[in-house]
Design an enzyme around this catalytic site. Structure first.
Site, PDB file in Angstrom:
ATOM      1  N   LYS A 127       0.829  -1.211   0.000  1.00  0.00           N
ATOM      2  CA  LYS A 127       0.000   0.000   0.000  1.00  0.00           C
ATOM      3  C   LYS A 127       0.862   1.259   0.000  1.00  0.00           C
ATOM      4  O   LYS A 127       0.460   2.275  -0.557  1.00  0.00           O
ATOM      5  CB  LYS A 127      -0.972  -0.012   1.185  1.00  0.00           C
ATOM      6  CG  LYS A 127      -2.099  -1.003   0.992  1.00  0.00           C
ATOM      7  CD  LYS A 127      -3.264  -0.724   1.921  1.00  0.00           C
ATOM      8  CE  LYS A 127      -4.400  -1.690   1.648  1.00  0.00           C
ATOM      9  NZ  LYS A 127      -5.485  -1.565   2.619  1.00  0.00           N
TER      10      LYS A 127
ATOM     11  N   LYS B 167      -3.247 -11.187  -6.815  1.00  0.00           N
ATOM     12  CA  LYS B 167      -4.595 -11.461  -6.292  1.00  0.00           C
ATOM     13  C   LYS B 167      -5.607 -10.493  -6.923  1.00  0.00           C
ATOM     14  O   LYS B 167      -5.245  -9.385  -7.344  1.00  0.00           O
ATOM     15  CB  LYS B 167      -4.615 -11.367  -4.761  1.00  0.00           C
ATOM     16  CG  LYS B 167      -4.523  -9.964  -4.209  1.00  0.00           C
ATOM     17  CD  LYS B 167      -4.961  -9.893  -2.742  1.00  0.00           C
ATOM     18  CE  LYS B 167      -4.965  -8.424  -2.313  1.00  0.00           C
ATOM     19  NZ  LYS B 167      -5.490  -8.135  -1.022  1.00  0.00           N
TER      20      LYS B 167
ATOM     21  N   LYS C 231      -9.642  -5.173  -4.905  1.00  0.00           N
ATOM     22  CA  LYS C 231     -10.568  -4.035  -5.049  1.00  0.00           C
ATOM     23  C   LYS C 231      -9.902  -2.812  -5.647  1.00  0.00           C
ATOM     24  O   LYS C 231     -10.513  -2.019  -6.318  1.00  0.00           O
ATOM     25  CB  LYS C 231     -11.003  -3.551  -3.660  1.00  0.00           C
ATOM     26  CG  LYS C 231     -11.918  -4.377  -2.900  1.00  0.00           C
ATOM     27  CD  LYS C 231     -12.207  -3.649  -1.578  1.00  0.00           C
ATOM     28  CE  LYS C 231     -12.766  -4.640  -0.599  1.00  0.00           C
ATOM     29  NZ  LYS C 231     -12.551  -4.438   0.766  1.00  0.00           N
TER      30      LYS C 231
HETATM   31  P1  TYM Z   1     -10.320  -6.765   2.891  1.00  0.00           P
HETATM   32  O1  TYM Z   1     -11.459  -5.833   3.012  1.00  0.00           O
HETATM   33  O2  TYM Z   1      -9.156  -6.376   2.031  1.00  0.00           O
HETATM   34  O3  TYM Z   1     -10.807  -8.163   2.370  1.00  0.00           O
HETATM   35  C1  TYM Z   1     -11.870  -8.838   3.025  1.00  0.00           C
HETATM   36  C2  TYM Z   1     -11.642 -10.340   2.996  1.00  0.00           C
HETATM   37  O4  TYM Z   1     -11.511 -10.802   1.642  1.00  0.00           O
HETATM   38  C3  TYM Z   1     -10.326 -11.583   1.522  1.00  0.00           C
HETATM   39  N1  TYM Z   1      -9.810 -11.401   0.149  1.00  0.00           N
HETATM   40  C4  TYM Z   1      -9.594 -12.393  -0.705  1.00  0.00           C
HETATM   41  N2  TYM Z   1      -9.747 -13.726  -0.580  1.00  0.00           N
HETATM   42  C5  TYM Z   1      -9.434 -14.485  -1.657  1.00  0.00           C
HETATM   43  N3  TYM Z   1      -8.982 -13.970  -2.837  1.00  0.00           N
HETATM   44  C6  TYM Z   1      -8.813 -12.647  -2.995  1.00  0.00           C
HETATM   45  N4  TYM Z   1      -8.400 -12.163  -4.142  1.00  0.00           N
HETATM   46  C7  TYM Z   1      -9.121 -11.798  -1.891  1.00  0.00           C
HETATM   47  N5  TYM Z   1      -9.083 -10.445  -1.695  1.00  0.00           N
HETATM   48  C8  TYM Z   1      -9.494 -10.239  -0.442  1.00  0.00           C
HETATM   49  C9  TYM Z   1      -9.386 -11.020   2.570  1.00  0.00           C
HETATM   50  O5  TYM Z   1      -8.386 -11.948   2.910  1.00  0.00           O
HETATM   51  C10 TYM Z   1     -10.342 -10.748   3.714  1.00  0.00           C
HETATM   52  O6  TYM Z   1     -10.577 -11.926   4.456  1.00  0.00           O
HETATM   53  N6  TYM Z   1      -7.783  -6.251   7.104  1.00  0.00           N
HETATM   54  C11 TYM Z   1      -8.921  -6.901   6.519  1.00  0.00           C
HETATM   55  C12 TYM Z   1     -10.230  -6.566   7.196  1.00  0.00           C
HETATM   56  C13 TYM Z   1     -10.221  -6.751   8.676  1.00  0.00           C
HETATM   57  C14 TYM Z   1     -10.325  -7.996   9.345  1.00  0.00           C
HETATM   58  C15 TYM Z   1     -10.310  -7.644  10.738  1.00  0.00           C
HETATM   59  C16 TYM Z   1     -10.446  -9.305   8.932  1.00  0.00           C
HETATM   60  C17 TYM Z   1     -10.117  -5.782   9.605  1.00  0.00           C
HETATM   61  N7  TYM Z   1     -10.185  -6.310  10.842  1.00  0.00           N
HETATM   62  C18 TYM Z   1     -10.378  -8.651  11.702  1.00  0.00           C
HETATM   63  C19 TYM Z   1     -10.531 -10.295   9.922  1.00  0.00           C
HETATM   64  C20 TYM Z   1     -10.495  -9.960  11.280  1.00  0.00           C
HETATM   65  C21 TYM Z   1      -9.011  -6.468   5.081  1.00  0.00           C
HETATM   66  O7  TYM Z   1      -8.508  -5.467   4.686  1.00  0.00           O
HETATM   67  O8  TYM Z   1      -9.801  -7.209   4.336  1.00  0.00           O
END
Ligand code: TYM
Length: 335
Positions: free
Chosen positions: A116, A198, A201
């Site tokens: 990032k 990957k 978004k």
């Molecule tokens: P975020 O919002 O980037 O993504 C949400 C969830 O989607 C999964 N993910 C994917 N899984 C498979 N293939 C992909 N291409 C892919 N892109 C995203 C991520 O692994 C995630 O599970 N930091 C976290 C959010 C968060 C969180 C937490 C998660 C904040 N606090 C506490 C678990 C527990 C995040 O940015 O996810």
């Protein structure tokens, strides 16, 4: 919610940009069955979104869209606590305490921070670096046992474990040390334009991602344009990253195994296969979109869900935070 005898699950998604098929297949889809077995809390992590520049009105819209999406994907407010992170102020407060035991060196090494920082070179703010500590706070506040996430979040769960153990060692047993829960096939859905990256978004190339808001024609067009591997054979394997990714998506959306899919498309070529992947994705995404739209029209219902979810979450969070404050030596407020 439950009396405390079941294991606890916590996870969240950021309301930033468009939620992708990767977020769905890697995370949200796997949360639904967990509700039957565990005490679950699912959070829309709006504070995390602020680490990159947001348009406030868009952030508000994305947050409510994501709450509706959670329910449309099958999360049931009567079984799980669904809430918005900023509604439970203990998340930010515990993050401060954890900040005092997290080392700059370990945060500096986080892959997502480095990524990032490259992507937002003009805005490498402290929040971006602190991001995994806030995530640790989300998890530890509820003493969650299991954290269902995609592969890209495993490093953050590892850091959470380290912080929990460090705190426990310094101040006596306080936090449950959590574990990441991964779904093998969906843990890393790849970009449609670059199967080594990957699906993200924040990808500037819209053709690289399938968004859960894409209509059927857009999904079909993006899948037809998806890059493929050199031969024409529909087969899963390390030497075929692009087709393996599409096979994973097909298998997760159709419910068929990879082996069955390989048999179905034997000798059929990529065109037929890609159209079938599109059909499978559309059959999953369309009903979710319809349900999300219906829910968004019922603002009072969504607000009721959020009120109840925040109350459930807060009752746990408050207890953990006051225990932590006591352990580190802060004097409780006299009421
Ligand atoms: P975020 O919002 O980037 O993504 C949400 C969830 O989607 C999964 N993910 C994917 N899984 C498979 N293939 C992909 N291409 C892919 N892109 C995203 C991520 O692994 C995630 O599970 N930091 C976290 C959010 C968060 C969180 C937490 C998660 C904040 N606090 C506490 C678990 C527990 C995040 O940015 O996810």
């Amino acid at each position: 919610m439950d009396d405390g005898s079941k294991k606890r699950v916590f996870s969240g998604v950021q309301p930033t940009g468009k939620v992708t098929l990767g977020n769905y297949l890697g995370a949200i889809k796997n949360w639904t069955p967990l509700q039957e077995q565990y005490e679950c809390l699912f959070c829309v992590v709006d504070l995390h979104s602020l680490t990159v520049t947001q348009v406030p009105a868009e952030l508000r819209k994305n947050t409510m869209d994501l709450v509706a999406l959670y329910i449309a994907c099958g999360l049931d407010p009567n079984k799980s606590a669904l809430f918005i992170q900023s509604h439970v102020h203990e998340h930010a407060e515990l993050a401060w305490i954890l900040d005092t035991i997290a080392y700059v060196g370990e945060l500096n090494r986080m892959t997502q921070f480095k990524d990032k920082s490259r992507k937002h070179a003009d805005n490498i703010n402290m929040g971006l670096m602190n991001y995994p500590v806030l995530m640790a706070s989300d998890i530890l506040l509820y003493n969650a046992d299991l954290i269902p996430v995609g592969k890209d979040q495993v490093q953050h769960v590892e850091l959470t474990r380290d912080l929990a153990q460090r705190f426990n060692a310094r101040y006596s047993d306080t936090f449950v040390v959590p574990e990441a829960l991964l779904n093998k096939a969906g843990q890393s859905i790849k970009s449609l334009q670059d199967p080594t990256a990957k699906m993200s978004k924040s990808d500037p190339n819209d053709n690289a991602i399938i968004s859960l808001t894409d209509d059927a024609d857009t999904i079909r067009r993006k899948l037809r344009r998806a890059v493929t591997d050199s031969d024409t054979c529909v087969r899963h394997g390390a030497d075929k990253p692009a087709i393996s990714n599409l096979l994973n998506v097909y298998s997760l959306c159709s419910g068929l195994s990879i082996a069955d899919a390989e048999k179905i498309f034997e000798g059929k070529g990529y065109g037929v296969f890609k159209d079938a992947v599109a059909d499978a994705v559309i059959s999953v995404v369309s009903p979710i979109q319809e349900e999300q739209k219906r829910l968004l029209a019922d603002k009072a219902y969504l607000e009721g869900v959020l009120k109840q979810g925040a109350e459930q979450a807060e009752s746990i969070a408050r207890k953990t935070l006051s225990k932590v404050y006591r352990k580190v030596g802060l004097i409780p407020r006299i009421r």
